[in-house]
Design an enzyme around this catalytic site. Structure first.
Site, PDB file in Angstrom:
ATOM      1  N   ASN A  82      67.983  39.864  11.057  1.00 41.35           N
ATOM      2  CA  ASN A  82      68.330  40.012   9.636  1.00 41.35           C
ATOM      3  C   ASN A  82      69.497  40.879  10.754  1.00 41.35           C
ATOM      4  O   ASN A  82      70.352  41.269  10.683  1.00 41.35           O
ATOM      5  CB  ASN A  82      67.229  41.227   9.486  1.00 41.35           C
ATOM      6  N   HIS A 137      72.001  43.485   7.842  1.00 41.01           N
ATOM      7  CA  HIS A 137      71.865  44.920   8.175  1.00 41.01           C
ATOM      8  C   HIS A 137      73.221  46.231   7.507  1.00 41.01           C
ATOM      9  O   HIS A 137      74.184  45.923   8.733  1.00 41.01           O
ATOM     10  CB  HIS A 137      71.241  46.267   8.605  1.00 41.01           C
ATOM     11  N   SER A 145      75.658  45.335  11.265  1.00 36.61           N
ATOM     12  CA  SER A 145      74.364  44.276  12.687  1.00 36.61           C
ATOM     13  C   SER A 145      73.627  43.937  11.971  1.00 36.61           C
ATOM     14  O   SER A 145      73.240  43.510  11.026  1.00 36.61           O
ATOM     15  CB  SER A 145      73.855  45.824  12.997  1.00 36.61           C
TER      16      SER A 145
END
Length: 316
Positions: free
Chosen positions: A108, A110, A137
């Site tokens: 993911n 972020h 990140s």
């Protein structure tokens, strides 16, 4: 070597998905996008993916439990023969069951420098806190929201007079560059000598009284104060191969193995008939099987007393 099959989950415009998709067009990119899926059938990113010839899937989450919807999405990923999942603005809190099915294979991105500002409104929070930098990140996904191991980050300076929108626009540029790079590194990590050495080391040092030294210019594993049972060879003497060298019974077993699979097994130079090389750079390593080879090699050099003690311990 075959490219890793990546599915991207989105909920909206899918700009990060687009960055991953366009990066995948490069011949040297180690992944390909095989599916773009969404909980929102009207997500604009789906139309872009379709225009680029990528398979799409959408199923609304309304009226479904999280478990039921995650199950539908999981089945779509499996049907596309997905190997890795990239979340790109997928606005769903995933169930632990779904996450566990893709453990170590789901990433993911972020919009903050985690562990700061998990969740929403990250840019407002960074500005209000007086931070010098916001950023983004890429992390592995775990059951805890925005809490998985961080793979890489890009800091983005907060300028005087920045608003959440102006900061978000610059962070988005950083996201588009960071995500494709980290994803490429992650999916290809199992095809690097560093990864292979770490896996060999993991299995070798799991043997009783094992240690690691350097020998013949190679990482070498042996019984403390005793004989060696495994070597990690990377382009040794310019042979162009990365391999595990283990003990065998002798010339007959060596010849049999090479005859069965001459692409994988070979006679290592300067080691004689009591060793065989097992190539690790063919792209299809079975680490359980390699672990068995290492354990067998350890037994070949361990003292009878040590083997007997280990066998007794295994019985309990």
């Amino acid at each position: 070597m075959a490219k890793a099959r990546v599915a991207v989950l989105i909920s909206g415009t899918g700009t990060n998905m687009a960055a991953l998709l366009y990066a995948a067009k490069a011949a040297e990119c180690p992944y390909e996008i095989v599916l773009v899926a969404s909980n929102n059938p009207d997500a604009a990113g789906l139309k872009l993916a379709e225009a680029e010839g990528i398979a799409t899937f959408a199923h609304p989450h309304k009226g479904l439990s999280r478990e039921a919807h995650d199950g539908i999405m999981h089945d779509a990923l499996v049907a596309a023969k997905t190997e890795f999942v990239a979340l790109a603005g997928y606005m769903r809190i995933l169930t632990p069951e779904f996450v566990s099915q893709w453990e170590g294979r789901m990433l993911n991105i972020h919009p903050s420098l985690l562990p700061k500002y998990k969740g929403l409104h990250t840019h407002e929070r960074a500005i209000e806190a007086g931070d010098s930098h916001g950023g983004c990140s890429v992390h592995l996904v775990t059951a805890e929201l925005d809490d998985g191991p961080i793979l890489q980050q890009t800091p983005v300076a907060i300028l005087p007079g920045d608003t959440a929108d102006s900061l978000a626009a610059r962070v988005l540029i950083a996201e588009h560059q960071l995500y494709s790079r980290v994803l490429a590194q992650w999916v290809a990590r199992e095809n690097t000598p560093e990864y292979w050495l770490n896996r060999v080391r993991e299995h070798a040092l799991a043997q009783a009284e094992a240690d690691e030294v350097a020998s013949h210019g190679m990482p070498c594993f042996g019984i403390i104060g005793g004989k060696k049972f495994a070597y990690f060879s990377h382009d040794h003497h310019g042979d162009g191969r990365t391999a595990l060298l283990v003990k065998i019974s002798g010339a007959e077993e060596q010849a049999m193995l090479i005859e069965q699979d001459e692409a994988r097994y070979f006679r290592p130079a300067y080691f004689g008939d009591g060793w065989v090389g097992i190539r690790l750079d063919l792209g299809d390593n079975d680490w359980d099987h390699i672990g068995q080879w290492i354990a067998k090699s350890w037994r070949a050099v361990a003292s009878k007393k040590l083997v007997k003690l280990l066998d007794i311990a295994d019985e309990f």
